[in-house]
Enzyme design. Structure first.
Site, short mmCIF file in Angstrom:
data_model
loop_
_atom_site.label_atom_id
_atom_site.label_comp_id
_atom_site.label_asym_id
_atom_site.label_seq_id
_atom_site.Cartn_x
_atom_site.Cartn_y
_atom_site.Cartn_z
CG ASN A 69 37.33 53.79 52.14
OD1 ASN A 69 38.14 52.94 51.77
ND2 ASN A 69 36.15 53.93 51.57
CD GLU A 109 32.82 51.01 57.06
OE1 GLU A 109 33.09 51.39 55.90
OE2 GLU A 109 33.63 51.13 58.01
CB SER A 153 34.20 55.44 49.32
OG SER A 153 33.99 54.61 48.24
CG HIS A 213 31.54 51.31 52.43
ND1 HIS A 213 32.69 51.49 53.17
CD2 HIS A 213 31.91 51.44 51.13
CE1 HIS A 213 33.71 51.70 52.36
NE2 HIS A 213 33.27 51.67 51.11
N1 3HC Z 1 33.61 37.81 40.94
C1 3HC Z 1 33.58 36.53 41.35
N2 3HC Z 1 34.67 35.90 41.80
C2 3HC Z 1 35.84 36.56 41.82
C3 3HC Z 1 35.94 37.92 41.42
C4 3HC Z 1 34.74 38.54 40.96
N3 3HC Z 1 34.72 39.81 40.56
N4 3HC Z 1 37.20 38.32 41.60
C5 3HC Z 1 37.88 37.28 42.10
N5 3HC Z 1 37.06 36.22 42.24
C6 3HC Z 1 37.38 34.90 42.80
C7 3HC Z 1 38.20 34.10 41.83
O1 3HC Z 1 37.40 33.35 40.94
C8 3HC Z 1 39.01 33.20 42.76
O2 3HC Z 1 38.29 32.05 43.13
P1 3HC Z 1 39.11 30.70 43.48
O3 3HC Z 1 40.06 31.04 44.59
O4 3HC Z 1 38.05 29.74 43.92
O5 3HC Z 1 39.80 30.34 42.22
C9 3HC Z 1 39.19 34.05 44.01
O6 3HC Z 1 38.19 35.08 43.96
C10 3HC Z 1 40.54 34.70 44.05
O7 3HC Z 1 40.73 35.43 42.83
P2 3HC Z 1 42.04 35.34 41.93
O8 3HC Z 1 42.64 33.99 42.04
O9 3HC Z 1 41.70 35.87 40.57
O10 3HC Z 1 43.00 36.42 42.51
P3 3HC Z 1 43.50 36.63 43.98
O11 3HC Z 1 43.71 35.36 44.72
O12 3HC Z 1 44.62 37.58 43.82
O13 3HC Z 1 42.27 37.37 44.70
C11 3HC Z 1 41.16 39.32 45.35
C12 3HC Z 1 41.74 38.54 44.20
C13 3HC Z 1 39.95 38.58 45.91
C14 3HC Z 1 40.73 40.66 44.80
C15 3HC Z 1 42.25 39.42 46.50
O14 3HC Z 1 43.46 39.84 45.96
C16 3HC Z 1 41.85 40.37 47.59
O15 3HC Z 1 41.09 40.03 48.49
N6 3HC Z 1 42.39 41.61 47.51
C17 3HC Z 1 42.04 42.66 48.48
C18 3HC Z 1 40.74 43.29 48.05
C19 3HC Z 1 40.30 44.35 49.02
O16 3HC Z 1 40.95 44.70 50.00
N7 3HC Z 1 39.12 44.93 48.74
C20 3HC Z 1 38.56 46.01 49.53
C21 3HC Z 1 39.04 47.30 49.01
S1 3HC Z 1 38.40 48.67 49.92
C22 3HC Z 1 36.89 48.94 49.27
O17 3HC Z 1 36.42 48.27 48.37
C23 3HC Z 1 36.14 50.12 49.82
C24 3HC Z 1 35.94 51.18 48.78
O18 3HC Z 1 35.11 52.18 49.32
C25 3HC Z 1 37.23 51.83 48.29
#
Ligand code: 3HC
Length: 285
Positions: free
Chosen positions: A193, A155, A122, A143
């Site tokens: 990040n 990334e 990260s 990433h």
């Molecule tokens: N595997 C497969 N599918 C998944 C999943 C997983 N682990 N998690 C969620 N999904 C799918 C669901 O099945 C759902 O599909 P559908 O719309 O067809 O029903 C869809 O994704 C949306 O999921 P949910 O309905 O359960 O929940 P949300 O609509 O709240 O979405 C989320 C969840 C996709 C996590 C959304 O809230 C999101 O995009 N959040 C932001 C995530 C983000 O910013 N991530 C990056 C973080 S930074 C990073 O990772 C870098 C690191 O270095 C820190």
């Protein structure tokens, strides 16, 4: 090494990121060897893959047969030497430079000398990780974002000695996993990040200093800026320990504007790490 030469992908670490990377690589048709230090971690990686594959099938992104084939193509192991035949390895172990360097030193000894060695770090320096390897031109940052099967982007991070051929291959490999890429220089936090962590920390401070209730900090950012999660929800989703770790690296390297919020430290010390422990800023079933 060209994209067509990649048959087997090694993944080191079967946690949230490693299992997600193993899943998307196998869905793309690669044979995958996923390794963690203990069998129980490998098993829980497979549990996460199976439930995530169910979700992608449910939403029609892949059909059942493709998902079943993908599951079959992933081999689990606790032996790092089992990755010897991998053409490309993605390391996704804990964010500790010494541990990552030791994993890379072993991979450099066991894998073929032209295997590409990628890290999912990260915030740690690609160049420092690559210093443990005899041919650092084949080390690159890949990433991925959490949750890996859902997030559209990866990334590509370019270290001091990363070759152009390795960078090109990293972009091509990510594209083959159906991900879009952008490129970042090897500076603390890269692009995502570097910008995301101060946003999360400011959200935590706004709550901690009484600017608004935690739900309203998140609602304000969600409704006010059209992001899917506010800063506290996103911190719980990523894991507060990961956020603290990344924030501390940025603070060490870039100074006071990156100081982690006090409440973030206190929650990590209490073991309340977000969704993965059932309690973070919010509670989860
Ligand atoms: N595997 C497969 N599918 C998944 C999943 C997983 N682990 N998690 C969620 N999904 C799918 C669901 O099945 C759902 O599909 P559908 O719309 O067809 O029903 C869809 O994704 C949306 O999921 P949910 O309905 O359960 O929940 P949300 O609509 O709240 O979405 C989320 C969840 C996709 C996590 C959304 O809230 C999101 O995009 N959040 C932001 C995530 C983000 O910013 N991530 C990056 C973080 S930074 C990073 O990772 C870098 C690191 O270095 C820190």
């Amino acid at each position: 090494m060209e994209l067509d030469d990649i048959d087997t992908v090694g993944v080191v670490g079967a946690g949230t990121m490693g299992s997600g990377i193993a899943q998307v690589a196998s869905v793309a048709g690669y044979r995958v060897v996923m390794r963690d230090v203990e069998q129980r971690f490998v098993d829980s990686g497979f549990d996460a893959i199976e439930s995530s594959l169910d979700r992608v099938v449910d939403r029609g992104a892949v059909d059942r047969a493709t998902a079943d084939d993908a599951r079959e193509r992933i081999e689990g192991t606790t032996d790092l030497d089992a990755l010897a035949g991998a053409d490309l390895v993605v390391e996704a172990v804990t964010e500790d430079l010494d541990i990552k360097q030791s994993v890379f030193a072993t991979l450099a000894e066991t894998c073929s000398s032209d295997a590409v060695l990628a890290t999912n770090t990260s915030t740690l320096s690609i160049t420092s990780i690559a210093s443990a390897v005899d041919r650092p031109e084949r080390v690159v940052g890949l990433h991925f974002m959490n949750p890996v099967p859902v997030m559209a982007g990866v990334e590509v991070v370019v270290g001091e000695h990363t070759s152009e051929a390795t960078v090109d291959l990293a972009h091509a490999f990510a594209a083959d996993l159906d991900k879009e890429t952008w490129e970042a220089d090897d500076r603390p936090g890269f692009v995502v990040n570097r910008v995301l962590m101060p946003w999360i920390n400011e959200g935590i401070r706004a709550y901690d200093e009484g600017v608004a209730e935690k739900g309203d900090v998140d609602r304000g950012l969600r409704l006010g800026t059209n992001v899917p999660m506010g800063p506290l929800e996103l911190a719980d989703h990523i894991g507060l320990d990961v956020v603290l770790d990344a924030s501390e690296t940025l603070h060490d390297e870039l100074g006071d504007r990156y100081r982690p919020a006090y409440l973030l430290k206190r929650k990590v010390e209490a073991g309340d790490l977000g969704k993965k422990t059932g309690v973070g800023f919010y509670e989860y079933d």
